[in-house]
Enzyme design. Structure first.
Site, PDB file in Angstrom:
ATOM      1  N   HIS A  64       0.820  -1.213   0.000  1.00  0.00           N
ATOM      2  CA  HIS A  64       0.000   0.000   0.000  1.00  0.00           C
ATOM      3  C   HIS A  64       0.861   1.273   0.000  1.00  0.00           C
ATOM      4  O   HIS A  64       0.331   2.379  -0.102  1.00  0.00           O
ATOM      5  CB  HIS A  64      -0.979   0.005   1.185  1.00  0.00           C
ATOM      6  CG  HIS A  64      -0.369   0.280   2.512  1.00  0.00           C
ATOM      7  ND1 HIS A  64      -0.050  -0.710   3.416  1.00  0.00           N
ATOM      8  CD2 HIS A  64      -0.002   1.444   3.097  1.00  0.00           C
ATOM      9  CE1 HIS A  64       0.474  -0.160   4.496  1.00  0.00           C
ATOM     10  NE2 HIS A  64       0.518   1.144   4.335  1.00  0.00           N
ATOM     11  N   ASP A 108      -0.181  -7.696   1.470  1.00  0.00           N
ATOM     12  CA  ASP A 108       0.361  -6.322   1.541  1.00  0.00           C
ATOM     13  C   ASP A 108       1.893  -6.390   1.642  1.00  0.00           C
ATOM     14  O   ASP A 108       2.481  -6.152   2.697  1.00  0.00           O
ATOM     15  CB  ASP A 108      -0.242  -5.605   2.751  1.00  0.00           C
ATOM     16  CG  ASP A 108       0.005  -4.103   2.710  1.00  0.00           C
ATOM     17  OD1 ASP A 108       0.542  -3.608   1.703  1.00  0.00           O
ATOM     18  OD2 ASP A 108      -0.340  -3.425   3.701  1.00  0.00           O
ATOM     19  N   SER A 192       4.198   2.420   8.478  1.00  0.00           N
ATOM     20  CA  SER A 192       3.859   1.364   7.529  1.00  0.00           C
ATOM     21  C   SER A 192       5.070   0.938   6.716  1.00  0.00           C
ATOM     22  O   SER A 192       5.898   1.755   6.335  1.00  0.00           O
ATOM     23  CB  SER A 192       2.784   1.850   6.558  1.00  0.00           C
ATOM     24  OG  SER A 192       1.545   1.921   7.177  1.00  0.00           O
TER      25      SER A 192
END
Length: 243
Positions: A64, A108, A192
């Site tokens: 992402h 992911d 992230s």
């Protein structure tokens, strides 16, 4: 909207947020985590995510984080300073997992091939990833680090911060890992793509997860952070690097 702990199944991903930060952690010793990468996007060099160096020319991060043309900063501690250890390398090829699902954050994971190999130094080095079928003992110390926010409504951190977390065996699946620190400690917006690092049975640090998402209220102790389980993608990673 009602928020639920992100490890509950079924999970509505709209009730969680991808993009994470370090909550109630400590400043890391400068360059003690030489595998860490700060990722920037666009001409304006906007900081977007963390990542980690697994080969001198390859970085692992979350899919992402694929938000445009990426440049990797290696050897970074304080992002606001031009440190002597800094290596700035544009990404030549972005390789997200073919089955990455943006709706539920499945698969992911993403590899970044750099334009050139990173120069291995005291401040820039690779980290080993957990191989397929390998496991970390339940009581193994684990850590997550990043330059993300220091609170749900706080600013992002200029310096690399770290916090100890524990893997939750109750919500671990084949492709995902849940982990959280004691009390309010954990990750949140901006971390992230960074690695979940645990010490193996020989006390060697291994990257076992990639920070994927968590709850919007990072300080809520009921919520775990969700990591992509690296060992589940061992074959995919090796295949992409070899090809």
């Amino acid at each position: 909207i009602v928020l639920y702990p992100c490890f509950q199944i079924p999970l509505n991903p709209l009730q969680c947020t991808s993009g994470i930060k370090i909550i109630h952690g400590d400043e890391a010793k400068p360059h003690s985590r030489p595998y860490m990468a700060a990722l920037y996007v666009g001409e304006e060099k906007r900081f977007i995510c963390g990542g980690f160096l697994v080969k001198p020319r390859y970085i692992l991060t979350a899919a992402h984080c694929n938000l445009g043309r990426i440049t990797a900063h290696l050897g970074v501690h304080n992002r606001t300073k031009k440190e002597r250890t800094l290596q700035v390398i544009p990404v030549k090829e972005i390789i997200p997992h073919e089955q990455f699902n943006t709706r539920i954050n499945a698969n992911d994971i993403m590899l970044l091939k750099l334009q050139r190999k990173a120069r291995v130094t005291r401040a820039v080095n690779t980290i080993s990833i957990l191989k397929s079928g390998a496991s970390i003992r339940k009581d193994a110390p684990c850590f997550v680090a990043g330059w993300g926010h220091i609170g749900s409504r706080g600013p992002s951190s200029d310096v690399l911060r770290e916090v100890e977390v524990k893997i939750s065996q109750t919500c671990k699946t084949r492709t995902q890992i849940c982990a959280k620190g004691t009390g309010l400690k954990g990750a949140c917006h901006g971390d992230s793509g960074g690695p979940l690092v645990c010490l193996d049975r020989r006390h060697i640090p291994r990257a076992v997860g990639i920070l994927s998402y968590g709850a919007d209220n990072c300080e809520d102790p009921r919520f775990s952070n969700i990591y992509t389980n690296v060992s589940a993608y061992w074959d995919w990673i090796q295949k992409k690097i070899k090809s």
